[in-house]
Scaffold this motif. Structure first.
Motif, mmCIF file in Angstrom:
data_model
loop_
_atom_site.group_PDB
_atom_site.id
_atom_site.type_symbol
_atom_site.label_atom_id
_atom_site.label_comp_id
_atom_site.label_asym_id
_atom_site.label_seq_id
_atom_site.Cartn_x
_atom_site.Cartn_y
_atom_site.Cartn_z
ATOM 1 N N SER A 93 3.828 4.860 35.782
ATOM 2 C CA SER A 93 3.940 6.289 36.249
ATOM 3 C C SER A 93 5.110 6.338 37.096
ATOM 4 O O SER A 93 5.827 7.595 37.266
ATOM 5 N N VAL A 94 5.389 5.507 38.346
ATOM 6 C CA VAL A 94 6.569 5.806 39.306
ATOM 7 C C VAL A 94 7.749 5.637 38.304
ATOM 8 O O VAL A 94 8.779 6.568 38.828
ATOM 9 N N LYS A 95 7.951 4.946 37.477
ATOM 10 C CA LYS A 95 9.096 4.832 36.939
ATOM 11 C C LYS A 95 9.285 6.343 35.793
ATOM 12 O O LYS A 95 10.576 6.771 36.173
ATOM 13 N N ALA A 96 8.368 6.883 35.363
ATOM 14 C CA ALA A 96 8.236 8.097 34.715
ATOM 15 C C ALA A 96 8.925 9.339 35.840
ATOM 16 O O ALA A 96 9.610 10.222 35.440
ATOM 17 N N LEU A 97 8.096 9.028 36.819
ATOM 18 C CA LEU A 97 8.437 10.172 37.969
ATOM 19 C C LEU A 97 9.819 10.013 38.446
ATOM 20 O O LEU A 97 10.658 11.068 38.806
#
Length: 431
Positions: A93-97
């Motif tokens: 999720s952090v990579k996506a954000l």
């Protein structure tokens, strides 16, 4: 594993956000015929940091926390992106954000790249003094992985100006006395008294409102009397609703972690804000409103829908029931690719997140400049600058959308990716 459990796992936002952003990126890369070598660079992150760190709790016991900082790309300038405190945070999720931040800063024409981070934590379970120690220990653990000319965090979900003040103070304390004042802009979104920007609290929500206003003006639609619903009544949702109400629009439904309330006759934005503030953020029981089931929120009768909470909230399951003619993405990645296809096929337009909620990072840029140059900007001047900048970006996206015959998200991605591609072509790739 039963089929029901399997389906529930697939519905979890944290499992789908990276897949979602990659689908969007790949579609846009095809549209611009992106150089395949540059595509290889942009489809992966530059750096991924996972930190486990101990903090002593109020009762004397030590608890171990997991923190993240992902730096996606810095071709256009220092990494920039928020820190969120939420139990659903994971590396994907952090990579996506972080990737979304790269597109957002590029689209806005800012001298920044993209990053994101946070701590896997439910902040409601900790005291204020514990949150301070957690934040300071996380900042210390990040060390030189952040910095005013390298990677500049900002508030996000469940973090605020106070969080940023703790980070700034901790980071500055690690520097020599003569260097401390030069590092004040290691974060943005600070309290005004600690180098923050007047109006930074409302910048994201004001930007959401502005994009809705620009869209309506282009369509020759009068916002006065129009109805809207808001998912997430935090900083972004509240300010977007505040400015829409001033424009004469009417809020008829609100949803957040506490529940969902509706009133077809209208819900006072300021009244709800005061009520929730006096009830620890809980607005359930607000006078002249009724509670409904969570899953019925997106099917409410309204003209404008503002998802301003977490990612992957509008899905293929609920998109067919949305009655609004416009979805304005106050959150990052609130609409799945499949859901957007359904919305567009039904004639519902979407103002994409990297445009709609970019007022926050533009406001952060203003604060960074203010600190860097030793200046003080007044609120009126800041809102005028924000209006001007967002108007310019909106017009670029609208023009690209109309000229290429593509939806607004595709147009926004095309502009963002082409700017980064140009930077790589001009500079070359070392060695």
């Amino acid at each position: 594993m039963t089929l029901t459990k399997e389906l529930k796992q697939k519905e979890q936002p944290k499992q789908g956000m990276l897949e979602n952003v990659m689908k969007q990126f790949n579609a846009a890369a095809e549209l611009v015929d992106l150089n395949p070598n540059i595509k290889k660079i942009l489809e992966v992150t530059n750096n991924e940091l996972i930190i486990h760190f101990p903090v002593r709790m109020d009762n004397g016991e030590v608890e171990i926390f997991k923190g993240y900082r992902v730096q996606h790309n810095n071709a256009l300038g220092p990494y920039k992106g928020g820190l969120r405190y939420h139990p659903t945070i994971d590396i994907d999720s952090v990579k996506a954000l972080a990737m979304w931040m790269t597109w957002k800063t590029s689209l806005a024409g800012l001298p920044y790249g993209g990053a994101k981070g946070g701590i896997q934590i439910d902040p409601k379970k900790y005291s204020n003094s514990e949150l301070e120690r957690i934040t300071r220990r996380f900042t210390y653990a990040l060390g030189e992985n952040i910095g005013p000319e390298h990677d500049i965090p900002a508030p996000d979900v469940n973090t605020n100006a106070q969080t940023m003040a703790w980070i700034a103070d901790t980071y500055m304390s690690t520097k020599a006395p003569s260097e401390r004042s030069k590092n004040q802009h290691v974060v943005t979104g600070k309290p005004v008294g600690s180098g923050g920007l007047e109006g930074r609290d409302r910048a994201t929500g004001f930007g959401v409102f502005l994009t809705i206003k620009f869209w309506a003006e282009n369509k020759k639609i009068d916002l006065s009397g129009k109805t809207f619903i808001v998912q997430g009544f935090g900083n972004v949702g509240y300010w977007a609703a505040h400015f829409l109400e001033l424009e004469g629009a009417k809020m008829v439904g609100v949803q957040d972690a506490f529940g969902t309330i509706v009133n077809p006759e209208g819900i006072s934005v300021e009244g709800l804000f005061d009520f929730s503030k006096n009830n620890s953020g809980n607005f359930i029981g607000f006078p002249n409103s009724s509670s409904i089931a969570k899953e019925d929120f997106f099917s409410l009768d309204c003209d404008i829908c503002i998802p301003a909470a977490l990612g992957n909230q509008i899905t293929a399951e609920n998109a067919p029931f949305i009655k609004a003619f416009l979805v304005a993405e106050g959150a990052n990645g609130p609409t799945t690719v499949e859901a957007e296809q359904i919305l567009l096929s039904r004639g519902i337009e979407v103002i994409p997140d990297i445009l709609c909620n970019s007022g926050g990072v533009i406001g952060s840029y203003f604060e960074w400049l203010q600190n860097r140059n030793g200046e003080l900007w007044e609120l009126e001047e800041i809102l005028v600058r924000l209006n001007k900048k967002m108007s310019e970006v909106f017009k670029k996206v609208l023009k690209a959308s109309e000229e290429k015959g593509i939806d607004m998200r595709s147009a926004a991605y095309v502009i963002a990716i082409e700017r980064i591609e140009k930077a790589y072509i001009q500079r070359g790739i070392f060695p």
